[in-house]
Design a protein around this motif. Structure first.
Motif, PDB file in Angstrom:
ATOM      1  N   PRO A 344      25.870  44.235  20.394  1.00 40.03           N
ATOM      2  CA  PRO A 344      24.880  43.905  19.356  1.00 40.03           C
ATOM      3  C   PRO A 344      23.453  44.053  19.863  1.00 40.03           C
ATOM      4  O   PRO A 344      23.115  43.599  20.954  1.00 40.03           O
ATOM      5  CB  PRO A 344      25.200  42.432  19.030  1.00 40.03           C
ATOM      6  N   GLY A 345      22.620  44.719  19.058  1.00 42.97           N
ATOM      7  CA  GLY A 345      21.226  44.900  19.419  1.00 42.97           C
ATOM      8  C   GLY A 345      20.960  46.079  20.336  1.00 42.97           C
ATOM      9  O   GLY A 345      19.817  46.335  20.709  1.00 42.97           O
ATOM     10  N   ALA A 358      19.939  51.698  32.059  1.00 39.81           N
ATOM     11  CA  ALA A 358      19.110  50.862  31.188  1.00 39.81           C
ATOM     12  C   ALA A 358      19.625  50.979  29.764  1.00 39.81           C
ATOM     13  O   ALA A 358      19.995  52.065  29.309  1.00 39.81           O
ATOM     14  CB  ALA A 358      17.638  51.295  31.258  1.00 39.81           C
ATOM     15  N   LEU A 359      19.667  49.860  29.061  1.00 40.94           N
ATOM     16  CA  LEU A 359      20.129  49.851  27.676  1.00 40.94           C
ATOM     17  C   LEU A 359      18.985  50.216  26.737  1.00 40.94           C
ATOM     18  O   LEU A 359      17.838  49.819  26.953  1.00 40.94           O
ATOM     19  CB  LEU A 359      20.681  48.472  27.315  1.00 40.94           C
ATOM     20  N   ILE A 360      19.311  50.985  25.691  1.00 38.01           N
ATOM     21  CA  ILE A 360      18.326  51.369  24.675  1.00 38.01           C
ATOM     22  C   ILE A 360      18.456  50.398  23.510  1.00 38.01           C
ATOM     23  O   ILE A 360      19.522  50.263  22.906  1.00 38.01           O
ATOM     24  CB  ILE A 360      18.552  52.813  24.202  1.00 38.01           C
ATOM     25  N   ILE A 361      17.368  49.713  23.193  1.00 36.47           N
ATOM     26  CA  ILE A 361      17.372  48.655  22.187  1.00 36.47           C
ATOM     27  C   ILE A 361      17.420  49.243  20.779  1.00 36.47           C
ATOM     28  O   ILE A 361      16.820  50.280  20.496  1.00 36.47           O
ATOM     29  CB  ILE A 361      16.117  47.773  22.357  1.00 36.47           C
ATOM     30  N   ASP A 362      18.141  48.559  19.892  1.00 30.66           N
ATOM     31  CA  ASP A 362      18.161  48.905  18.471  1.00 30.66           C
ATOM     32  C   ASP A 362      17.218  47.934  17.754  1.00 30.66           C
ATOM     33  O   ASP A 362      17.613  46.815  17.434  1.00 30.66           O
ATOM     34  CB  ASP A 362      19.584  48.763  17.922  1.00 30.66           C
ATOM     35  N   PRO A 363      15.949  48.317  17.521  1.00 35.23           N
ATOM     36  CA  PRO A 363      14.982  47.379  16.927  1.00 35.23           C
ATOM     37  C   PRO A 363      15.419  46.854  15.566  1.00 35.23           C
ATOM     38  O   PRO A 363      15.183  45.691  15.242  1.00 35.23           O
ATOM     39  CB  PRO A 363      13.697  48.212  16.816  1.00 35.23           C
TER      40      PRO A 363
END
Length: 385
Positions: A344-345, A358-363
């Motif tokens: 999630p996110g 590194a994780l890519i954020i889902d704004p």
């Protein structure tokens, strides 16, 4: 291969920086030349892969005719932006979601001829299919001039099926989002188009697998619009590297509006733990990203760190509180669901120059979940003053 080239270029820079050669003019010039060349090659490859949506739009005319015949409704299809280009891997995978949306609009959205005539509308309904480039993304919309979403009925169906608790407080947008729940159907009988238990959740899942987002906007009596927002490419994105405690994460630059350091005059408390930023006459909810990802238990004081104002595909704005910003760079998108699972996110992952992930954020998901859980009082304050 372009994606891997971007990773190698980042790794090369990391090695040069570690060795202390970043002050050498010849080294910096050579490295910048490699970076420029890699960027030029990437743009060329993207232009080769780009294909217009015209072929997809043309197929929708046949889909519309079949659906109109099956329902006995008079419908016409208006299209615009069919020369909008997308990555060729998306072309085939967009056909099924758009087909389902067209059928859904005809079967559920448009009224029958008698009802339309009683409401002062032309007997022939209109479905509008459009596409355009907006803010570094591709926006595709399917609109109808039907009766809109009957939110009372949608809510009742959701309660009857145990999808929500009776009496739950839901905003109009949250009620509309119930249509995307697995197996949700507003038709009890099975027809050529409806009642088979395959709903808009399939559309949402397919669009999300492309790194995109699907949203609904509806006005009762006037119609409904489905909006799909897709990335320009599935390989590389421009991202902002941010720090959350001891973690480095990536925020897509297309969502970023501005960055700022808050002052006491621009900060306000709402409710028990809510915080908002006063920025250019607008009150924007503040979200502590480290808390959203479970990296700390309580929001950090706002006198440290940075606020990044973002705007989502559904036009919602929020100020993300981060511990720091490293820089802006191109990152290669690596699917997280294929290699690990859904988080999630988080929309995807990437490999940094030092070899770390590194994780890519889902704004969009971060903002929507935070607003629905914690920010309702802030929104009410912003609306009511």
């Amino acid at each position: 291969m372009i994606g891997e080239l971007v990773i190698k270029e980042a790794m090369l820079y990391q090695v040069i920086e570690t060795a202390g050669f970043t002050e050498e003019p010849d080294v910096v010039t050579a490295l910048e030349g490699i970076r420029q060349l890699a960027g030029d090659i990437q743009e060329s490859v993207m232009s080769i892969r780009a294909q217009p949506l015209k072929l997809v739009f043309q197929r929708m005319h046949r889909i519309l005719r079949e659906a109109a015949d099956a329902t006995g409704k008079k419908v016409r299809l208006d299209t615009s932006g069919e020369n909008t280009e997308v990555d060729k891997t998306m072309i085939e995978r967009l056909i099924d979601p758009l087909t389902h949306m067209i059928r859904n609009s005809i079967d559920h959205g448009l009224e029958d001829a008698i009802t339309r005539q009683r409401r002062g509308k032309p007997q022939e309904g209109t479905i509008t299919l459009s596409a355009a480039h907006r803010s570094g993304r591709v926006q595709i919309e399917v609109s109808d001039d039907g009766g809109g979403i009957n939110r009372d009925r949608v809510r009742q169906i959701a309660e009857d099926r145990g999808l929500i608790s009776a009496g739950a407080t839901l905003s109009p947008n949250e009620i509309d989002s119930l249509l995307f729940l697995p197996g949700f159907s507003s038709k009890d009988e099975v027809s050529a188009l409806s009642g088979r238990g395959v709903g808009l959740d399939v559309v949402r899942r397919e669009i999300m697998s492309l790194g995109g987002r699907v949203m609904i906007q509806s006005k009762e009596g006037e119609g409904t619009t489905f909006s799909i927002a897709l990335p320009l490419t599935l390989a590389v994105l421009e991202g902002m590297l941010i720090q959350l405690r001891d973690q480095t994460m990536v925020l897509p630059i297309t969502a970023v509006q501005e960055t700022l350091r808050p002052t006491s005059a621009t900060l306000h408390g709402i409710g028990k733990n809510g915080r908002v930023l006063s920025n250019r006459g607008e009150l924007i909810p503040i979200i502590d990203l480290a808390c959203s990802f479970g990296l700390r238990d309580a929001p950090a004081p706002l006198d440290g760190g940075v606020l990044i104002v973002v705007e989502t595909d559904s036009n919602k704005r929020a100020a993300l509180h981060v511990d720091g910003i490293f820089d802006q760079r191109q990152v290669v998108i690596k699917s997280l669901e294929e290699n690990y699972g859904r988080v999630p996110g988080v929309s995807a992952a990437t490999i940094l120059g030092d070899g770390n992930i590194a994780l890519i954020i889902d704004p969009e998901e971060i903002v929507l979940s935070s607003l629905s859980e914690q920010g309702r009082s802030a929104i009410a304050f912003a609306v009511n003053g």
